[in-house]
Write a protein that holds these residues in place. Structure first.
Motif, PDB file in Angstrom:
ATOM      1  N   GLN A  60       2.678   4.613   5.288  1.00 37.78           N
ATOM      2  CA  GLN A  60       3.627   3.640   3.978  1.00 37.78           C
ATOM      3  C   GLN A  60       4.322   4.864   3.170  1.00 37.78           C
ATOM      4  OE1 GLN A  60       4.972   0.891   3.122  1.00 37.78           O
ATOM      5  NE2 GLN A  60       4.733  -0.024   1.097  1.00 37.78           N
ATOM      6  N   ILE A  61       3.186   6.255   2.986  1.00 44.36           N
ATOM      7  CA  ILE A  61       3.941   7.209   1.990  1.00 44.36           C
ATOM      8  C   ILE A  61       4.609   7.985   3.159  1.00 44.36           C
ATOM      9  CG2 ILE A  61       3.408   9.346   1.583  1.00 44.36           C
ATOM     10  CD1 ILE A  61       0.382   8.527   1.090  1.00 44.36           C
ATOM     11  N   LEU A  62       4.816   8.304   3.936  1.00 45.99           N
ATOM     12  CA  LEU A  62       5.952   8.900   4.695  1.00 45.99           C
ATOM     13  C   LEU A  62       7.188   7.758   5.031  1.00 45.99           C
ATOM     14  CD1 LEU A  62       3.814  10.781   7.524  1.00 45.99           C
ATOM     15  CD2 LEU A  62       5.348  11.584   5.444  1.00 45.99           C
ATOM     16  N   ALA A  63       6.545   6.790   5.393  1.00 41.48           N
ATOM     17  CA  ALA A  63       8.061   6.019   5.355  1.00 41.48           C
ATOM     18  C   ALA A  63       8.693   5.502   4.268  1.00 41.48           C
ATOM     19  CB  ALA A  63       7.648   4.413   5.697  1.00 41.48           C
ATOM     20  N   VAL A  75      -6.609  11.813   0.094  1.00 42.41           N
ATOM     21  CA  VAL A  75      -5.641  11.233  -0.581  1.00 42.41           C
ATOM     22  C   VAL A  75      -5.417  10.452  -1.933  1.00 42.41           C
ATOM     23  CG1 VAL A  75      -3.564   9.425   0.026  1.00 42.41           C
ATOM     24  CG2 VAL A  75      -4.855  11.018   1.603  1.00 42.41           C
ATOM     25  N   ILE A  76      -7.029   9.607  -1.960  1.00 43.78           N
ATOM     26  CA  ILE A  76      -7.556   9.331  -3.174  1.00 43.78           C
ATOM     27  C   ILE A  76      -7.463  10.218  -3.945  1.00 43.78           C
ATOM     28  CG2 ILE A  76      -8.838   7.589  -4.161  1.00 43.78           C
ATOM     29  CD1 ILE A  76      -9.450   6.763  -1.505  1.00 43.78           C
ATOM     30  N   ASP A  77      -8.150  11.636  -3.670  1.00 44.15           N
ATOM     31  CA  ASP A  77      -8.772  12.025  -5.493  1.00 44.15           C
ATOM     32  C   ASP A  77      -7.483  12.738  -5.450  1.00 44.15           C
ATOM     33  OD1 ASP A  77     -11.597  11.026  -5.211  1.00 44.15           O
ATOM     34  OD2 ASP A  77     -11.999  12.964  -3.417  1.00 44.15           O
ATOM     35  N   ASP A  78      -6.529  13.332  -4.608  1.00 39.97           N
ATOM     36  CA  ASP A  78      -4.840  14.342  -4.971  1.00 39.97           C
ATOM     37  C   ASP A  78      -4.386  13.399  -4.229  1.00 39.97           C
ATOM     38  OD1 ASP A  78      -3.493  16.138  -5.264  1.00 39.97           O
ATOM     39  OD2 ASP A  78      -4.393  17.789  -3.570  1.00 39.97           O
ATOM     40  N   LEU A  79      -3.593  12.724  -4.755  1.00 37.27           N
ATOM     41  CA  LEU A  79      -2.581  12.110  -3.639  1.00 37.27           C
ATOM     42  C   LEU A  79      -0.893  12.692  -3.804  1.00 37.27           C
ATOM     43  CD1 LEU A  79      -0.971   9.653  -3.202  1.00 37.27           C
ATOM     44  CD2 LEU A  79      -0.269   8.798  -4.473  1.00 37.27           C
ATOM     45  N   CYS A  87       7.821   8.979  -2.265  1.00 40.98           N
ATOM     46  CA  CYS A  87       6.421   9.572  -1.235  1.00 40.98           C
ATOM     47  C   CYS A  87       5.147   9.043  -2.069  1.00 40.98           C
ATOM     48  CB  CYS A  87       6.235  11.043  -0.766  1.00 40.98           C
ATOM     49  SG  CYS A  87       7.921  10.383   0.777  1.00 40.98           S
ATOM     50  N   VAL A  88       5.010  10.432  -3.096  1.00 35.11           N
ATOM     51  CA  VAL A  88       4.048   9.363  -4.473  1.00 35.11           C
ATOM     52  C   VAL A  88       4.096   8.061  -4.860  1.00 35.11           C
ATOM     53  CG1 VAL A  88       3.104  10.677  -6.705  1.00 35.11           C
ATOM     54  CG2 VAL A  88       4.243  12.015  -4.683  1.00 35.11           C
ATOM     55  N   ASP A  89       4.952   7.809  -4.678  1.00 34.18           N
ATOM     56  CA  ASP A  89       5.924   6.193  -5.694  1.00 34.18           C
ATOM     57  C   ASP A  89       4.750   5.387  -4.871  1.00 34.18           C
ATOM     58  OD1 ASP A  89       5.661   7.352  -8.337  1.00 34.18           O
ATOM     59  OD2 ASP A  89       7.404   7.143  -7.939  1.00 34.18           O
ATOM     60  N   PHE A  90       4.186   5.355  -3.537  1.00 36.49           N
ATOM     61  CA  PHE A  90       4.630   5.059  -2.240  1.00 36.49           C
ATOM     62  C   PHE A  90       4.598   3.470  -2.266  1.00 36.49           C
ATOM     63  CE2 PHE A  90       0.690   5.719  -2.745  1.00 36.49           C
ATOM     64  CZ  PHE A  90      -0.324   4.247  -2.576  1.00 36.49           C
ATOM     65  N   HIS A  91       4.419   2.270  -3.142  1.00 32.66           N
ATOM     66  CA  HIS A  91       3.810   1.324  -3.296  1.00 32.66           C
ATOM     67  C   HIS A  91       4.732   0.218  -4.270  1.00 32.66           C
ATOM     68  CE1 HIS A  91       3.253   2.907  -7.539  1.00 32.66           C
ATOM     69  NE2 HIS A  91       2.850   1.846  -7.729  1.00 32.66           N
ATOM     70  N   VAL A  92       5.688   0.703  -4.028  1.00 28.31           N
ATOM     71  CA  VAL A  92       6.860   0.336  -4.539  1.00 28.31           C
ATOM     72  C   VAL A  92       8.115   0.186  -3.516  1.00 28.31           C
ATOM     73  CG1 VAL A  92       7.104   0.811  -7.279  1.00 28.31           C
ATOM     74  CG2 VAL A  92       8.282   1.496  -5.703  1.00 28.31           C
ATOM     75  N   PRO A 107      -1.091   0.425  -6.090  1.00 27.77           N
ATOM     76  CA  PRO A 107      -1.015   1.825  -6.595  1.00 27.77           C
ATOM     77  C   PRO A 107      -2.331   2.299  -5.923  1.00 27.77           C
ATOM     78  CG  PRO A 107      -0.285   1.311  -8.132  1.00 27.77           C
ATOM     79  CD  PRO A 107      -0.223   0.099  -7.376  1.00 27.77           C
ATOM     80  N   ILE A 108      -3.360   3.417  -5.583  1.00 30.18           N
ATOM     81  CA  ILE A 108      -4.599   3.789  -4.642  1.00 30.18           C
ATOM     82  C   ILE A 108      -5.415   3.353  -5.508  1.00 30.18           C
ATOM     83  CG2 ILE A 108      -5.991   5.759  -5.073  1.00 30.18           C
ATOM     84  CD1 ILE A 108      -3.766   5.834  -2.864  1.00 30.18           C
ATOM     85  N   TYR A 109      -6.243   2.797  -4.693  1.00 29.83           N
ATOM     86  CA  TYR A 109      -7.881   1.829  -5.559  1.00 29.83           C
ATOM     87  C   TYR A 109      -8.800   3.005  -4.606  1.00 29.83           C
ATOM     88  CZ  TYR A 109      -7.843  -0.590  -1.049  1.00 29.83           C
ATOM     89  OH  TYR A 109      -8.327  -0.787   0.493  1.00 29.83           O
ATOM     90  N   ARG A 110      -9.623   2.904  -5.508  1.00 33.04           N
ATOM     91  CA  ARG A 110     -10.860   4.185  -5.312  1.00 33.04           C
ATOM     92  C   ARG A 110     -12.635   2.873  -4.486  1.00 33.04           C
ATOM     93  NH1 ARG A 110     -10.562   9.205  -6.601  1.00 33.04           N
ATOM     94  NH2 ARG A 110     -12.939   9.290  -6.167  1.00 33.04           N
ATOM     95  N   SER A 111     -11.930   1.535  -4.758  1.00 28.74           N
ATOM     96  CA  SER A 111     -13.104   0.167  -4.416  1.00 28.74           C
ATOM     97  C   SER A 111     -13.675   0.635  -2.921  1.00 28.74           C
ATOM     98  CB  SER A 111     -12.712  -1.041  -4.535  1.00 28.74           C
ATOM     99  OG  SER A 111     -11.638  -0.848  -3.994  1.00 28.74           O
TER     100      SER A 111
END
Length: 655
Positions: free
Chosen positions: A433-436, A582-586, A605-610, A626-630
């Motif tokens: 998703q980041i690269l796409a 990736v989670i710690d330093d996107l 690429c940082v805003d991949f979730h949109v 967005p990035i989640y840690r659970s």
């Protein structure tokens, strides 16, 4: 099954045929003590149950048969024997259900179909009677060798079935039924290139044989060759424009090529005519989920559950959104369905995984794990998987693919492909998703093309992967170009594209041999988190290693060893990306990814979730957020149950 075991079984069967029932019963336990293969033990226990029934002891037979179907839940012949026992006891309803189960797992059991025919006539079940009579007519029309081979296929005796079928084809060249049967055996043996060749040939020779066309279309979809599957479905619809099954197959293939609007419209049209089709509601849900319409997908899955309260796939599909939360009423419905006396095996498996997810979300770890464990155990019993064979295959890659092989020039030098490999549930969908999200990169899906090329090489003169070093420059160029051409249908015009088939890590040697400029990214995750996440996941197909904690641990170790090998023989050509990093330093990891792919930085690429695109993996909804840690610590609440995994991985932690 070895020769000695076969001899012992033959002695039991001979005594059974000679009506020496007491002898069979007396000797069976001694024979079982010396058997090692599951297939041989299954046959011996079946013989004992038959001997009990024929000696007038159906109650003892039913006791043994219940344990037999518990250990081998897809063994059709055991259900057929249950039917005969219930008949002897005058329990007609139980007998009918047992014969029905027998035909579900082995549709070649003619005697079971004939018993169902009588039952449906007695109960005036017109539609069921028609279906039974159609199957009886088909089975009785088959030449005896093909009927026998079909029985062997569904009984799990694949090599015997193949031998019988090939012998028949030698004497009856181009027989359509034999070609289709041999193709089905090939699919079961995962010899997909042979199966595809047989079905393509059969369709060419017999263009009016719609059963062959249907089998060919289904195989194309299974292999991820969705453009060809769409073409095949449209051709069939020219002759049968109102055939619902063909239309549903077309919609499935359209989802595969990303034509989601057309697929969704087709599904909705079909459901408007026949709304009581839970499987179609689930298929519509999958299409909506791939399009990013989570609300619509959930509504479709819920509708499937309303249409059939014990349809396990509806509940698992809800759980597999990863964001849906079951309420108490639906959990209770699943529990009732899962414990129902008539629940189908496949539904039972789906319900177990769905209940595991529901109870995990409710922080009921012990109860959740019991359902995960049950679901995995049931699934594993339906597979013929041996982790040692997989370990040997990965070891063979290390032996065959040494550094000098990659010093040879050759291959297709197209820089287009970016391969993301690794274990399932390791974060590969997030990386995709980041690269796409980059303007110069097309996201596609988990493409089967490298696996198909590897499979084709496996059946040439020198066994794959040891024949890789002997490929000529021209052969490497042709195979690389074949891959580029085959995958073109999944692209949207960007200079680069992603192939996110995780299992391609096995075939990095092949990839670099035929596509030397391809980028390869290894998605890596904490071993325990990765393995347990895989254990909780019910995969659509493949990933047979994931249904046992020990197997998945051994698979992880074998994967890690092979990746270390690739790094040694291909230094600097593979980028390992740790999910936790990736989670710690996107932003930092995004820049690292783009630099490796020689792409300029883009904030998207940082805003991949949109980013809106087709995503068909279990993580589809998670990577639209967005990035989640659970997910990093989910396994910890199950630590008390993970001893077998810790033992294999050689670690135990109190984190």
């Amino acid at each position: 099954m070895n020769t000695q075991e076969q001899t012992q079984l033959n002695m039991l069967k001979k005594a059974l045929m000679q009506s020496q029932y007491a002898t069979v019963i007396a000797q069976c336990d001694d024979v079982l003590a010396s058997l090692t293969s599951p297939e041989a033990m299954r046959e011996a226990r079946y013989c004992k149950a038959v001997a009990y029934r024929l000696s007038g002891q159906p109650d003892l037979a039913l006791h043994d048969l219940q344990q037999l179907v518990t250990d081998f839940p897809d063994y059709g012949r055991a259900y057929q024997e249950q039917g005969y026992c219930y008949q002897r006891q005058g329990e007609d309803q139980n007998a009918t259900y047992a014969f029905y189960q027998a035909t579900r797992f082995n549709p070649a059991l003619l005697a079971a179909w004939q018993q169902l025919e009588q039952a449906y006539q007695r109960d005036n079940q017109i539609r069921a009677l028609q279906l039974a009579q159609q199957q009886i007519s088909f089975l009785t029309s088959l030449p005896k060798p093909l009927l026998g081979a079909t029985d062997l296929l569904h009984d799990g005796q694949l090599f015997k079935a193949e031998q019988v079928c090939r012998q028949y084809l030698q004497a009856n060249k181009h027989d359509a039924e034999a070609m289709m049967l041999l193709a089905e055996i090939g699919m079961q043996l995962k010899v997909y290139s042979d199966a595809e060749f047989l079905l393509e040939s059969c369709v060419t020779l017999y263009p009016d044989n719609d059963r062959a066309a249907a089998a060919y279309q289904a195989l194309l979809s299974k292999l991820g060759k969705f453009p060809q599957a769409v073409k095949q479905a449209r051709r069939r619809l020219q002759n049968q424009p109102h055939n619902m099954t063909i239309q549903a197959g077309l919609a499935h293939a359209l989802v595969g090529v990303g034509a989601l609007n057309e697929a969704i419209e087709l599904y909705r049209t079909l459901l408007a005519d026949q709304p009581a089709r839970p499987a179609l509601w689930v298929a519509l849900g999958h299409a909506l989920k791939a399009a990013g319409d989570t609300v619509g997908a959930i509504e479709a899955y819920q509708q499937a559950a309303r249409q059939a309260p014990d349809f396990g796939d509806a509940y698992w599909s809800l759980a597999n959104t990863k964001t849906y939360r079951f309420d108490d009423a639906m959990i209770e419905s699943m529990v009732v369905a899962q414990h129902g006396s008539t629940v189908k095996l496949e539904d039972n498996i789906h319900l177990c995984f769905a209940l595991g997810k529901a109870l995990e979300d409710n922080k009921q770890a012990d109860q959740a794990f019991s359902y995960y464990q049950r679901g995995n155990a049931l699934k594993r019993k339906t597979l013929r998987f041996d982790i040692s064979r997989t370990e040997a295959a990965l070891e063979a890659q290390q032996q065959a693919c040494q550094a000098p092989m990659f010093a040879q020039p050759g291959g297709c030098h197209a820089p287009d492909p970016i391969f993301i490999v690794g274990l399932p549930r390791a974060g590969s969908t997030l990386l995709e998703q980041i690269l796409a999200s980059h303007s110069m990169v097309d996201g596609t899906m988990e493409l089967h093309d490298i696996l198909g090329i590897a499979n084709s090489l496996s059946h040439q003169g020198n066994a794959y992967p040891f024949n890789l070093a002997r490929l000529s420059d021209a052969q490497c160029q042709a195979l690389g170009q074949q891959y580029i051409e085959q995958t073109r249908a999944y692209r949207n015009g960007a200079p680069f594209f992603i192939d996110k088939m995780p299992n391609n890590f096995i075939h990095i040697g092949l990839i670099k041999r035929i596509l030397p400029k391809a980028r390869i990214i290894d998605a890596r995750r904490d071993p325990v988190a990765c393995c347990f996440s895989g254990y909780k996941q019910l995969f659509g197909e493949g990933q047979e290693f994931s249904y046992s904690l020990r197997d998945i641990g051994r698979y992880y170790i074998a994967y890690e060893k092979l990746m270390n090998h690739w790094h040694r023989v291909l230094p600097g050509q593979i980028l390992t990306v740790q999910h936790e990093a990736v989670i710690d330093d996107l932003t930092g990891q995004v820049k690292r990814l783009l630099a490796f792919c020689e792409l300029p930085f883009e904030q998207a690429c940082v805003d991949f979730h949109v980013t809106r695109r087709v995503i068909k993996t279990p993580s589809s909804e998670q990577v639209r957020q967005p990035i989640y840690r659970s997910g990093m610590t989910q396994w910890q609440q199950f630590e008390a149950h993970l001893g077998p995994l810790f033992d294999v991985l050689g670690q135990r932690t109190n984190r």
